[in-house]
Design an enzyme around this catalytic site. Structure first.
Site, PDB file in Angstrom:
ATOM      1  N   GLU A   8       1.353  -0.506  -5.561  1.00 33.22           N
ATOM      2  CA  GLU A   8      -0.750   0.257  -4.988  1.00 33.22           C
ATOM      3  C   GLU A   8      -0.394   1.916  -5.812  1.00 33.22           C
ATOM      4  OE1 GLU A   8      -1.986   3.348  -4.458  1.00 33.22           O
ATOM      5  OE2 GLU A   8      -1.985   2.866  -2.215  1.00 33.22           O
TER       6      GLU A   8
ATOM      7  N   ASP B 258     -11.628   1.644  -1.039  1.00 26.78           N
ATOM      8  CA  ASP B 258     -11.596   2.844  -0.789  1.00 26.78           C
ATOM      9  C   ASP B 258     -11.922   4.049  -1.696  1.00 26.78           C
ATOM     10  OD1 ASP B 258      -9.952   3.299   1.488  1.00 26.78           O
ATOM     11  OD2 ASP B 258      -7.640   3.502  -0.081  1.00 26.78           O
TER      12      ASP B 258
ATOM     13  N   ASP C  36       0.740  -1.511  -0.133  1.00 23.26           N
ATOM     14  CA  ASP C  36      -0.422  -0.092  -0.096  1.00 23.26           C
ATOM     15  C   ASP C  36       0.770   1.493   0.059  1.00 23.26           C
ATOM     16  OD1 ASP C  36      -2.834   1.671   0.829  1.00 23.26           O
ATOM     17  OD2 ASP C  36      -1.643   2.001   2.145  1.00 23.26           O
TER      18      ASP C  36
END
Length: 535
Positions: free
Chosen positions: A345, A399, A298
């Site tokens: 990511e 998200d 991430d």
């Protein structure tokens, strides 16, 4: 990294149905793996499995530990099966719903685990004790610090670690030894919880492997300030003399927020990490690669450069870009792991050095179709005709809004552009299905669809709203929502777009060799049996 066309689903463990208010590692997780097998889905992507607490809104991205497992995910049914609980102990259930009622779940799970620990402590099982002792020995590098942290935290009334007495805050060896003696039982309890969590996780993973299902895990770049990691490794974070953060993490203004996102976690001191050969980070990545088949890093762009904000700021606007560890980190990681089954990511404010870093180490990025239909659609890197094979394609992520909710809020011009691109009328009703088909069509070797999109759910099923502190991480799938028509629909999509797993040809083996293999597997994934635990 992924050599054949495959598909997957994004669903966090907490979002599974259960009778106890929160999804866990029990029967419903096994049923979900069965569903994936029937539907031709190969990869199960989840969010971080680390412990959560109320202070951080139960966010798995701001955890009490970067290594420990979340005790709330322990299955009470499996504890009953293992004779560590009785059926009457888990008779109190919670009403089924589409949100996790954390305030009810936390005390319920704590009660089960206290009962199970008491039964374990009375057990005369040498085999169970030996398994526990081996776990504590193998995982000591992180487990000892985490168990101390949780025990000390409880001892000091839940206060943040920088509010503890100075000698414990600063990790004075003699003071900590003295306090450990006082809270020894709580330390053992925490280690027991972790032993059970990883035992249940390993068994689930082995079952999924038998079904041809692989896990994609998620490593948050930062860790929460009030965590075992920051307390135990203070020198690798930018802290003041009073041990409060000098600078905190965030991102500049972007798609999600006009003022940026101020996450509040302390930033790493990469100079100190480099001097220690990035040991903490190497250990962290290795730990996750042992747990999962693929790992998503991430906020990958922070390995190139990260947004640093003075801890006194109220928003992230006035931050500055600082250099991350860049290629040196991944060179050291590749020496440790010849293959890097890592997904980068790469969403948000991405510059050329980030792309160069991904290219150098052959790391696939993410293509999110929700970002593809703006005015720049013909040239957008997210639109289908610009995808590349070494990428992971999503309709949306945890998200994002669900696709149905996203389409409902989409500008008319963007809706029309999407309809023109797909050469058919796109509506709120069919948007999720059509976008899922588009993801399946991509040349990207792997596409991952959020379960909410397979179920065609609206914005009531959003998992996280970035830049909001409450009401996140709650969504749950209701029981019996996975139907035979849904399974057939997903399998047909996989067939149409060449993403069905290739059947494995099983070689003939001798009866003796086959029996030996079964025994080995059984030993590896075996649960605690009735003869191992006595009252």
């Amino acid at each position: 990294m992924i050599h054949q066309r495959r598909s997957g689903v994004l669903l966090h463990i907490t979002s599974l149905p259960s009778a106890y208010g929160i999804g866990n590692l029990g029967p419903e997780a096994y049923r979900f793996a069965d569903f994936m097998k029937r539907a031709g889905l190969t990869y199960w992507q989840i969010l971080p499995l680390n412990p959560v607490d109320q202070a951080s809104g139960f966010s798995p991205y701001s955890s009490l530990s970067a290594f420990a497992g979340n005790p709330l995910l322990i299955s009470p049914e499996l504890l009953v099966k293992d004779r560590l609980l009785q059926k009457k102990d888990i008779a109190n259930t919670l009403a089924a719903g589409d949100k996790v009622p954390f305030k009810q779940v936390v005390p319920l799970v704590r009660n089960w685990l206290q009962l199970a620990f008491a039964r374990f402590s009375r057990s005369r099982s040498k085999r169970l004790r030996r398994a526990y002792d081996q776990f504590c020995m193998y995982e000591a590098d992180w487990l000892d610090d985490f168990a101390d942290f949780m025990a000390f935290r409880q001892h000091f009334g839940g206060k943040r670690w920088d509010k503890w007495p100075a000698e414990i805050r600063d990790r004075d060896v003699l003071a900590m030894d003295e306090l450990r003696t006082e809270v020894e039982e709580r330390i053992r309890h925490t280690k027991f919880e972790q032993f059970i969590f990883f035992r249940q996780w390993t068994t689930l993973k082995a079952y999924c492997q038998q079904k041809g299902v692989q896990f994609i895990g998620d490593i948050p770049f930062y860790t929460g300030y009030d965590s075992a990691d920051v307390w135990a490794h203070q020198k690798i974070f930018k802290l003041k003399k009073n041990k409060r953060p000098k600078a905190v993490a965030g991102v500049p203004p972007d798609y999600f927020s006009k003022t940026g996102q101020l996450w509040g976690m302390p930033v790493f001191d990469w100079k100190q990490l480099k001097e220690k050969n990035y040991h903490w980070w190497m250990h962290r990545v290795s730990h996750n690669l042992n747990m999962f088949d693929l790992v998503r890093l991430d906020h990958f762009r922070a390995f190139s450069a990260f947004w640093e904000v003075d801890a006194s700021e109220k928003t992230a606007i006035n931050g500055k870009w600082k250099k991350g560890p860049q290629g040196e980190f991944f060179k050291k990681l590749r020496k440790k792991h010849k293959k890097l089954p890592i997904i980068a990511e790469d969403l948000g404010d991405i510059d050329q050095p980030v792309h160069d870093l991904m290219t150098e180490f052959d790391l696939p990025g993410m293509k999110v179709l929700h970002f593809a239909f703006g005015a720049d659609m013909p040239k957008s890197s997210y639109i289908l005709h610009h995808h590349v094979p070494n990428s992971i394609v999503y309709t949306g992520t945890h998200d994002n809004n669900t696709t149905r909710g996203w389409f409902k809020r989409l500008k008319v011009t963007d809706r029309n552009r999407m309809s023109d691109y797909l050469q058919q009328s796109v509506t709120e009703q069919n948007a999720a299905y059509l976008l899922s088909c588009l993801a399946m069509q991509s040349v990207g070797k792997l596409c991952v669809i959020p379960m909410q999109d397979f179920l065609n759910l609206g914005e009531e099923a959003i998992m996280n709203r970035p830049s909001t502190a409450t009401g996140n991480w709650l969504w749950r799938m209701r029981p019996d929502t996975i139907t035979s028509p849904l399974v057939r629909q997903i399998k047909k999509m996989n067939q149409l777009y060449g993403r069905l797993p290739t059947p494995i040809k099983v070689k003939k083996v001798t009866k003796k060799a086959n029996t030996k293999k079964k025994t080995t597997t059984a030993k590896r994934i075996k649960s605690i049996t009735s003869d191992e635990v006595t009252s």
